[in-house]
Motif scaffolding. Structure first.
Motif, PDB file in Angstrom:
ATOM      1  N   VAL A  29      33.497  -7.512   3.091  1.00  0.00           N
ATOM      2  CA  VAL A  29      33.999  -8.864   3.320  1.00  0.00           C
ATOM      3  C   VAL A  29      32.856  -9.874   3.430  1.00  0.00           C
ATOM      4  O   VAL A  29      32.867 -10.927   2.786  1.00  0.00           O
ATOM      5  N   ALA A  30      31.850  -9.535   4.237  1.00  0.00           N
ATOM      6  CA  ALA A  30      30.732 -10.466   4.416  1.00  0.00           C
ATOM      7  C   ALA A  30      29.945 -10.628   3.120  1.00  0.00           C
ATOM      8  O   ALA A  30      29.434 -11.712   2.825  1.00  0.00           O
ATOM      9  N   GLY A  31      29.841  -9.558   2.341  1.00  0.00           N
ATOM     10  CA  GLY A  31      29.125  -9.647   1.074  1.00  0.00           C
ATOM     11  C   GLY A  31      29.800 -10.587   0.099  1.00  0.00           C
ATOM     12  O   GLY A  31      29.141 -11.408  -0.561  1.00  0.00           O
ATOM     13  N   LYS A  32      31.118 -10.501  -0.006  1.00  0.00           N
ATOM     14  CA  LYS A  32      31.847 -11.401  -0.892  1.00  0.00           C
ATOM     15  C   LYS A  32      31.687 -12.853  -0.453  1.00  0.00           C
ATOM     16  O   LYS A  32      31.646 -13.764  -1.279  1.00  0.00           O
ATOM     17  N   ALA A  33      31.579 -13.076   0.842  1.00  0.00           N
ATOM     18  CA  ALA A  33      31.473 -14.446   1.357  1.00  0.00           C
ATOM     19  C   ALA A  33      30.115 -15.070   1.063  1.00  0.00           C
ATOM     20  O   ALA A  33      30.003 -16.291   0.956  1.00  0.00           O
ATOM     21  N   ARG A  34      29.081 -14.248   0.921  1.00  0.00           N
ATOM     22  CA  ARG A  34      27.734 -14.793   0.734  1.00  0.00           C
ATOM     23  C   ARG A  34      27.530 -15.378  -0.660  1.00  0.00           C
ATOM     24  O   ARG A  34      26.966 -16.451  -0.820  1.00  0.00           O
ATOM     25  N   GLY A  35      27.897 -14.637  -1.683  1.00  0.00           N
ATOM     26  CA  GLY A  35      27.735 -15.136  -3.038  1.00  0.00           C
ATOM     27  C   GLY A  35      26.307 -15.175  -3.532  1.00  0.00           C
ATOM     28  O   GLY A  35      25.973 -15.953  -4.430  1.00  0.00           O
ATOM     29  N   ASP A  36      25.408 -14.355  -2.939  1.00  0.00           N
ATOM     30  CA  ASP A  36      24.026 -14.306  -3.402  1.00  0.00           C
ATOM     31  C   ASP A  36      23.641 -12.851  -3.664  1.00  0.00           C
ATOM     32  O   ASP A  36      24.488 -11.957  -3.648  1.00  0.00           O
ATOM     33  N   ALA A  37      22.346 -12.615  -3.917  1.00  0.00           N
ATOM     34  CA  ALA A  37      21.899 -11.262  -4.235  1.00  0.00           C
ATOM     35  C   ALA A  37      22.136 -10.303  -3.076  1.00  0.00           C
ATOM     36  O   ALA A  37      22.538  -9.152  -3.283  1.00  0.00           O
ATOM     37  N   MET A  38      21.886 -10.778  -1.861  1.00  0.00           N
ATOM     38  CA  MET A  38      22.145  -9.932  -0.701  1.00  0.00           C
ATOM     39  C   MET A  38      23.628  -9.610  -0.598  1.00  0.00           C
ATOM     40  O   MET A  38      24.018  -8.472  -0.310  1.00  0.00           O
ATOM     41  N   GLY A  39      24.473 -10.601  -0.830  1.00  0.00           N
ATOM     42  CA  GLY A  39      25.912 -10.363  -0.793  1.00  0.00           C
ATOM     43  C   GLY A  39      26.351  -9.346  -1.826  1.00  0.00           C
ATOM     44  O   GLY A  39      27.185  -8.474  -1.550  1.00  0.00           O
ATOM     45  N   ALA A  40      25.799  -9.431  -3.037  1.00  0.00           N
ATOM     46  CA  ALA A  40      26.142  -8.466  -4.079  1.00  0.00           C
ATOM     47  C   ALA A  40      25.722  -7.061  -3.671  1.00  0.00           C
ATOM     48  O   ALA A  40      26.445  -6.079  -3.912  1.00  0.00           O
ATOM     49  N   ALA A  41      24.554  -6.942  -3.026  1.00  0.00           N
ATOM     50  CA  ALA A  41      24.092  -5.632  -2.557  1.00  0.00           C
ATOM     51  C   ALA A  41      25.008  -5.084  -1.469  1.00  0.00           C
ATOM     52  O   ALA A  41      25.281  -3.876  -1.418  1.00  0.00           O
ATOM     53  N   MET A  42      25.498  -5.966  -0.604  1.00  0.00           N
ATOM     54  CA  MET A  42      26.409  -5.533   0.459  1.00  0.00           C
ATOM     55  C   MET A  42      27.695  -4.964  -0.127  1.00  0.00           C
ATOM     56  O   MET A  42      28.181  -3.915   0.312  1.00  0.00           O
ATOM     57  N   VAL A  43      28.249  -5.656  -1.116  1.00  0.00           N
ATOM     58  CA  VAL A  43      29.485  -5.187  -1.758  1.00  0.00           C
ATOM     59  C   VAL A  43      29.240  -3.867  -2.476  1.00  0.00           C
ATOM     60  O   VAL A  43      30.052  -2.924  -2.388  1.00  0.00           O
ATOM     61  N   LYS A  44      28.130  -3.767  -3.203  1.00  0.00           N
ATOM     62  CA  LYS A  44      27.807  -2.524  -3.913  1.00  0.00           C
ATOM     63  C   LYS A  44      27.645  -1.363  -2.942  1.00  0.00           C
ATOM     64  O   LYS A  44      28.125  -0.251  -3.193  1.00  0.00           O
ATOM     65  N   PHE A  45      26.962  -1.622  -1.832  1.00  0.00           N
ATOM     66  CA  PHE A  45      26.715  -0.548  -0.885  1.00  0.00           C
ATOM     67  C   PHE A  45      27.996  -0.113  -0.186  1.00  0.00           C
ATOM     68  O   PHE A  45      28.182   1.075   0.122  1.00  0.00           O
ATOM     69  N   ALA A  46      28.897  -1.063   0.083  1.00  0.00           N
ATOM     70  CA  ALA A  46      30.183  -0.700   0.690  1.00  0.00           C
ATOM     71  C   ALA A  46      30.960   0.231  -0.224  1.00  0.00           C
ATOM     72  O   ALA A  46      31.645   1.143   0.237  1.00  0.00           O
ATOM     73  N   ALA A  47      30.837   0.014  -1.537  1.00  0.00           N
ATOM     74  CA  ALA A  47      31.541   0.864  -2.496  1.00  0.00           C
ATOM     75  C   ALA A  47      30.822   2.174  -2.741  1.00  0.00           C
ATOM     76  O   ALA A  47      31.453   3.203  -3.015  1.00  0.00           O
ATOM     77  N   ASP A  48      29.474   2.158  -2.625  1.00  0.00           N
ATOM     78  CA  ASP A  48      28.694   3.354  -2.921  1.00  0.00           C
ATOM     79  C   ASP A  48      27.477   3.427  -1.995  1.00  0.00           C
ATOM     80  O   ASP A  48      26.423   2.865  -2.301  1.00  0.00           O
ATOM     81  N   PRO A  49      27.596   4.118  -0.869  1.00  0.00           N
ATOM     82  CA  PRO A  49      26.479   4.214   0.086  1.00  0.00           C
ATOM     83  C   PRO A  49      25.269   4.977  -0.445  1.00  0.00           C
ATOM     84  O   PRO A  49      24.245   5.039   0.241  1.00  0.00           O
ATOM     85  N   THR A  50      25.369   5.556  -1.642  1.00  0.00           N
ATOM     86  CA  THR A  50      24.210   6.230  -2.239  1.00  0.00           C
ATOM     87  C   THR A  50      23.429   5.303  -3.175  1.00  0.00           C
ATOM     88  O   THR A  50      22.474   5.742  -3.821  1.00  0.00           O
ATOM     89  N   ASP A  51      23.817   4.036  -3.244  1.00  0.00           N
ATOM     90  CA  ASP A  51      23.121   3.074  -4.088  1.00  0.00           C
ATOM     91  C   ASP A  51      21.810   2.681  -3.395  1.00  0.00           C
ATOM     92  O   ASP A  51      21.781   1.827  -2.507  1.00  0.00           O
ATOM     93  N   HIS A  52      20.715   3.309  -3.797  1.00  0.00           N
ATOM     94  CA  HIS A  52      19.437   3.126  -3.103  1.00  0.00           C
ATOM     95  C   HIS A  52      18.853   1.739  -3.326  1.00  0.00           C
ATOM     96  O   HIS A  52      18.161   1.196  -2.445  1.00  0.00           O
TER      97      HIS A  52
END
Length: 475
Positions: free
Chosen positions: A282-305
C-alpha cells in the motif's frame, strides 16, 4: 500475524494520484482558535516538565494533569493516582469518563509521559523548552510522545466541559517507564495490580501516525498493528591485562571492537508478516517513485534482492524487514596506564515477531565468533508481543475519517520496529492499536536523539482527527 476479516487498506484512496496527497503547511500562531491556544499551552506544559528518568519526574507532570482534569469538572472518584514507594517520581494517573451503555465495553487510551534523557550540552536548544520554529515544535518529547499525551488529556477535558456523555466508557492512563527496561513501568503495574481499572475492549496507543515525503507532503498514514520485542544482551571480553608500557595484541578492548564491527556488518535474514507485506504494497503504491516501486516488488516477491537492497537504504524499512541489533553502551578498562582486563558492550535488539530471544543470543555468539567472549541476555521489556487482529471496528472508522481529514492519503497497517507498552495490555487480553492522525518526516524527527521535533500542522490536525476518532469509537 495475519490480516483478519479480509480488510483491504486504502483501496479507494489508492486511485487518487500522489499529487492529491495532503499538503503540510504550518499554521501561524496568530491564527489559532481559542481552543487550539488552550491545547498549545497544555502541550507546552507537558514538554517543559522534565520527565526523564535521571533528572525528571513523571509524578510532577501527573500532578499538573490532575489539576487540569479537576478544573474541567472531574471528581476524585473519576481519578486514580498510582506509584510505588521505591519509585516515587515515576507515578501515573488514570481518569475515567463513564458511558451510558451497560453492554458496550470501555475503550482505553494510554500514553507514556516519560521521555528519553536529553543532555542540554548536546542540543542546539534547551531540550526542556518548547520552541516553535519553521513549522516545527522543538523539545524533548514533542514527538515521542507528548503530542499524543496532550491530545488525550485535551480530549478528556473537552468531553467533560461540553457535557458529552459517550455510550462507551472512555478511560485514559498516563504512565511512566516506557523508555526504560529497568525502571518502574506504569502499564505493567496497572495490568498486574489494577486490571479492572483499565479493563477495555481495545486500547489506543502510540506507534501509528504517518509519514511525509520529507518535503511537506503526507504520503501514507499508518495503523500500528503489532511490534517487535526489545531485548538487551551484554557481550564481554576479559583478559589478564598488564602494564601499558608493554602492549600486546591480546587486548580486551581491541577484541571487543572487532566483535562490535562484525555485529555492525551483520544483517539478520529477511522476514515478512501479512502486516508488513500489506504495508509495503500500500505504501509503495502511494509513493510513486523508485523506492515505492521497490516496495511493491518486494511485497510480491521477498526474494527480489535488487528491491531489498533499495529498501535497506532506508533505515526504517531496513528495520521492518528483520531482527536488528545495535551497540548502544560501551565500557572497558580500569586504569589509564594498564592493559584492560575487561571490556563490555550492550547490544540492543529489536526482535521480529516469532523469533525467540535465545535464538538471537545464539546468532550473536556465532557472529562474534570468539569463544573467549561471553554473550548473555541481560533483560527484556516484558512479555512477547501478541499481534492484535485487524478488527474492522477499529480500522474502518479510522480509514473513513482519514479520507475527510487527509484526502487521497491511504491507510496502511504497520508493524512497529520499536516497542510500546501495548505488550502489557495484550498480555491481559486488551488489543492495542496505534491510530493515524499525527505524522512525521522520514528521518524520524529526532525522536530519542538530538533536537527532537514535531510538525506543527500535524499536531493541530492530528488533535482534531483523534478527537473525532475517539468519539466515533465511543459511540
Amino acid at each position: 500475524m495475519r490480516l483478519g476479516h479480509r480488510i483491504v487498506f486504502g483501496a479507494a484512496a489508492l486511485a487518487v494520484p500522489l499529487a492529491a496527497s495532503a499538503q503540510v503547511a504550518p499554521a501561524p500562531p496568530s491564527t489559532l482558535r481559542p481552543d487550539q491556544q488552550a491545547f498549545r499551552a497544555l502541550y507546552q506544559e507537558m514538554v517543559e516538565t522534565d520527565t526523564s528518568i535521571t533528572t525528571g519526574s513523571c509524578t510532577a507532570l501527573a500532578d499538573k494533569v490532575e489539576g487540569r482534569l479537576k478544573a474541567a469538572g472531574y471528581t476524585d472518584a473519576a481519578i486514580t493516582r498510582f506509584a510505588v514507594p521505591d519509585h516515587p517520581k515515576e507515578g501515573g494517573i488514570v481518569v475515567v469518563l463513564p458511558g451510558s451503555s451497560k453492554t458496550l465495553k470501555p475503550m482505553l487510551m494510554i500514553g507514556h509521559i516519560d521521555v528519553v534523557v536529553a543532555k542540554a550540552e548536546d542540543w542546539t536548544r534547551d531540550p526542556y523548552k518548547m520552541v516553535e520554529e519553521n513549522g516545527y515544535f522543538y523539545g524533548r518529547g514533542t514527538s515521542d510522545m507528548k503530542a499524543m499525551d496532550a491530545i488525550w488529556v485535551d480530549s478528556m477535558i473537552r468531553f467533560k466541559q461540553s457535557g458529552y456523555t459517550p455510550k462507551r466508557t472512555i478511560k485514559l492512563a498516563l504512565t511512566c517507564g516506557e523508555e526504560t527496561s529497568w525502571a518502574f513501568n506504569g502499564v505493567k503495574w496497572l495490568a498486574e495490580n489494577k486490571p479492572d481499572l483499565i479493563a477495555a475492549e481495545f486500547a489506543l496507543n502510540e506507534g501509528g501516525g504517518g509519514r511525509t515525503d520529507g518535503k511537506g507532503r503526507l504520503v501514507i498514514a499508518n495503523m500500528h498493528v503489532g511490534e517487535k520485542a526489545a531485548v538487551n544482551y551484554r557481550i564481554e571480553a576479559t583478559n589478564p591485562g598488564g602494564h601499558s608500557s608493554a602492549p600486546v595484541r591480546d587486548n580486551a578492548i581491541y577484541e571487543l571492537a572487532d566483535a562490535i564491527g562484525r555485529i555492525r556488518d551483520y544483517d539478520f535474514p529477511v522476514q515478512m508478516t501479512d502486516t508488513t507485506r500489506a504495508y509495503f504494497r500500500v505504501a509503495g503504491k502511494a509513493r510513486g517513485d523508485a523506492m515505492g516501486a521497490a516496495m511493491v516488488k518486494f511485497a510480491a516477491d521477498p526474494t527480489d534482492h535488487a528491491a531489498e537492497a533499495l529498501l535497506n537504504s532506508d533505515k526504517s524499512y531496513h528495520s521492518m524487514l528483520r531482527t536488528t541489533c545495535v551497540a548502544t553502551l560501551l565500557d572497558g578498562g580500569h586504569a589509564n596506564n594498564a592493559l584492560p582486563q575487561r571490556a563490555g558492550v550492550n547490544i540492543n535488539c529489536r526482535i521480529f515477531p516469532g523469533v525467540s530471544s535465545d535464538a538471537v543470543r545464539a546468532t550473536l555468539a556465532t557472529v562474534v565468533a570468539d569463544p573467549r567472549m561471553t554473550v548473555k541476555q541481560v533483560d527484556d521489556r516484558g512479555p512477547a508481543a501478541v499481534p492484535p487482529p485487524l478488527d474492522p471496528k477499529i480500522v474502518g472508522p479510522a480509514e473513513k475519517l482519514l479520507a475527510r481529514y487527509y484526502p487521497g492519503v491511504p491507510l496502511a497497517p504497520l508493524m512497529s520496529t520499536g516497542a510500546t507498552d501495548g505488550i502489557y495490555l495484550e498480555a491481559i487480553g486488551i488489543p492495542s492499536y496505534g491510530p493515524p492522525g499525527l505524522y512525521g518526516d522520514p528521518d524520524g524527527n529526532g525522536a530519542h536523539g538530538l533536537n527532537e521535533r514535531a510538525i506543527v500542522k500535524a499536531v493541530y490536525s492530528g488533535r482534531d482527527y483523534l478527537y473525532d476518532l475517539i468519539k466515533v469509537y465511543a459511540g
